[in-house]
Write an enzyme that holds these catalytic residues in place. Structure first.
Site, PDB file in Angstrom:
ATOM      1  N   LYS A   6       8.821  25.930   0.059  1.00 31.73           N
ATOM      2  CA  LYS A   6       7.696  26.690  -0.484  1.00 31.73           C
ATOM      3  C   LYS A   6       8.080  27.500  -1.730  1.00 31.73           C
ATOM      4  CE  LYS A   6       4.834  26.694   3.602  1.00 31.73           C
ATOM      5  NZ  LYS A   6       5.668  25.852   4.514  1.00 31.73           N
TER       6      LYS A   6
HETATM    7  C1  LIG Z   1       5.254  24.601   5.078  1.00 25.59           C
HETATM    8  C2  LIG Z   1       6.322  23.716   5.593  1.00 25.59           C
HETATM    9  C3  LIG Z   1       6.090  22.353   5.913  1.00 25.59           C
HETATM   10  C4  LIG Z   1       4.717  21.716   5.819  1.00 25.59           C
HETATM   11  O1  LIG Z   1       4.229  21.567   4.516  1.00 25.59           O
HETATM   12  P1  LIG Z   1       2.667  21.327   4.260  1.00 25.59           P
HETATM   13  O2  LIG Z   1       2.485  21.448   2.806  1.00 25.59           O
HETATM   14  O3  LIG Z   1       1.959  22.409   5.037  1.00 25.59           O
HETATM   15  O4  LIG Z   1       2.340  19.967   4.778  1.00 25.59           O
HETATM   16  C5  LIG Z   1       7.152  21.590   6.357  1.00 25.59           C
HETATM   17  N1  LIG Z   1       8.386  22.119   6.514  1.00 25.59           N
HETATM   18  C6  LIG Z   1       8.652  23.409   6.231  1.00 25.59           C
HETATM   19  C7  LIG Z   1      10.019  23.942   6.465  1.00 25.59           C
HETATM   20  C8  LIG Z   1       7.634  24.247   5.752  1.00 25.59           C
HETATM   21  O5  LIG Z   1       7.908  25.536   5.493  1.00 25.59           O
END
Ligand SMILES: *Cc1c(COP(=O)(O)O)cnc(C)c1O
Length: 510
Positions: A120
């Protein structure tokens, strides 16, 4: 040029600017913003881009989605440089080749080299700089009391909160308040959030559950008066700037994967809210010759069920899995894909009609808990996507197997989200049985962030040590730093609002 944005639920022709799209987050009709057109790249352009650095690639992509009248190119370049200077890898998102042993065409795309060790960061580092940029421009000649501010409020069960805090820390005229349920997030995640000393950051530890925290945040967003006063902003996964920033690594990884020899490329993406993989869809639609995007879900499998049946149905309860960042009931960004499917299959290319169809689907989802799409819609989804569901047991086995068999480096350790993706990738490799395909499995977090799952899988091995093999020095140090948190003794929206105003006054942002 697709430099204006429309809502997925609107039957009107209206579009709006990039700035408004980013600051507003959600459209006023409840829909999500999408570009009014997807820019198209020629094979020659793609060829030229194959030599660019991550930052230069980001600039070329973003220029196509943001008009230079809104952000001049030199400014955009500066925003991108600042956003990725905080990453620990020169490549920003390096591709680890052939780490899993046995599968020479399985590559792991490491997205966790940002400040909070999770994917993120790639988007939220950019969003923080973008917010600050828009505010500084609006506030240029204004006296202190008239300056525009943004108060970011969010709830987290772990990953999003720390990435949002690190994205917003120290940004002028921006404050960030993150609510989390007391005692219900991992110690590392709590340390990451509470040890940030910047004045504009405040964590709120709320006595209650994650759902309580989320309900409070929803109530705050719905509070017109509070909103008007404090200009409450969201940084959740539906924000268009996050999708945009994530497109870069699909291009960058593609070029690295095909470097040695021309091959087909499949991306496999551990998915929850569908934001990560949706960026891959835009890259593919722009012209990047990706063979398939594979959705990998855990037991919270609304996406996998849709792909197998055309039924989009919310379950009653969220399952607690080893990959908690993917524990969702509905997948918010999926609405954007649904719009394209509706337009191309049901609306004969008519944008306005597509908005009506999506709106009707979401009315049904709200009133009946589900809607059903035609077979033709699902068939169209399979042109670009495939889907796999992975259990906790398989997740754990994949962490073990990778640890034992990896050669380069030896004893490679996957976090549980990445393991969901790698397990799905191995299934695809077995099914395809085609050595001319390169698989890029997205790694969304560093294993240190999910100590319980990793230790559970690996503690049986002699010589394995979490402290020695997994935990980075930088995260070790966090436990020695002073914690800054405000305790909210009851899950109550009025208490939280009062706490936010009290802190805004101390920050000089009231
Ligand atoms: C947010 C997240 C995801 C999922 O991503 P999306 O964009 O919601 O599909 C997968 N793995 C981790 C570690 C995350 O923080």
């Amino acid at each position: 040029m697709s430099q204006s944005y429309r809502s997925t639920r609107s039957s009107a022709k209206e579009t709006q600017s990039f700035e408004k799209t980013i600051i507003q987050g959600l459209a006023s009709d409840g829909g999500l913003f999408i570009p009014s057109e997807i820019p198209q790249l020629s094979p020659e352009t793609i060829q030229q881009w194959s030599h660019l650095s991550f930052q230069d690639l980001a600039l070329e992509i973003m220029k196509l989605y943001i008009s230079s009248e809104e952000i001049p190119e030199a400014d955009l370049k500066g925003l991108i440089q600042r956003s990725y200077s905080t990453f620990r890898s020169a490549d920003v998102t390096p591709l680890a080749k052939n780490v899993t042993g046995g599968d020479e065409n399985l590559n792991v795309l490491e997205l966790f080299h940002g400040p909070t060790y999770a994917f993120k960061d790639v988007a939220l580092q950019f969003v923080g700089n973008l917010f600050e940029y828009f505010l500084q421009r609006a506030n240029k000649d204004l006296p202190q009391e008239q300056r525009k501010k943004i108060t970011v409020v969010g709830a987290t069960s772990g990953d999003t909160g720390s990435a949002a805090i690190y994205g917003m820390r120290g940004k002028k005229d921006v404050s960030v308040f993150i609510l989390y349920p007391t005692g219900r997030i991992s110690p590392i995640q709590e340390e990451q959030m509470t040890t940030v000393p910047d004045k504009n950051v405040q964590t709120l530890s709320v006595k209650g559950t994650f759902d309580n925290c989320q309900d409070i945040v929803k109530a705050i967003f719905g509070d017109v008066e509070f909103n008007k006063k404090h200009n409450v902003g969201a940084v959740n996964s539906i924000n268009w700037a996050r999708i945009l920033a994530q497109m870069t690594y699909y291009f960058y990884a593609y070029f690295q994967a095909v470097k040695a020899s021309p091959s087909k490329v499949k991306f496999v993406v551990p998915s929850g809210n569908f934001g990560d993989i949706l960026a891959g869809y835009y890259a593919k639609k722009m012209g990047l010759p990706v063979e398939k995007l594979v959705i990998a879900t855990n037991a919270n499998d609304i996406l996998d069920r849709f792909m197998k049946s055309g039924v989009y149905e919310r379950s009653d309860d969220v399952a607690s899995t080893l990959s908690p960042a993917m524990d969702i009931l509905v997948s918010s960004n999926f609405e954007r894909l649904l719009w394209y499917l509706a337009r191309d299959v049901l609306a004969s290319g008519d944008d306005q009609r597509a908005g009506e169809i999506v709106n009707n689907w979401f009315i049904q989802l709200k009133t009946e808990g589900k809607f059903v799409a035609d077979d033709a819609v699902v068939r169209e989804a399979f042109v670009d996507f495939d889907s796999e569901r992975v259990s906790d047991l398989e997740t754990k086995e994949t962490i073990k197997e990778t640890y034992v068999t990896s050669q380069n480096p030896k004893n490679y350790i996957l976090d549980p989200h990445t393991a969901v993706g790698v397990c799905a990738t191995k299934r695809q490799i077995a099914k395809d049985n085609d050595k001319s395909v390169q698989y890029v499995s997205l790694s969304t977090a560093h294993p240190a962030k999910f100590a319980d799952a990793v230790n559970d899988a690996l503690s049986e091995f002699d010589g394995y040590s979490f402290e020695k093999d997994v935990l980075p020095e930088e995260l070790k140090k966090l436990s020695t730093l002073e914690k800054k948190l405000k305790f909210i003794e009851r899950a109550d929206v009025e208490l939280v609002k009062a706490a936010i105003e009290e802190e805004l006054a101390k920050m000089g942002l009231l």
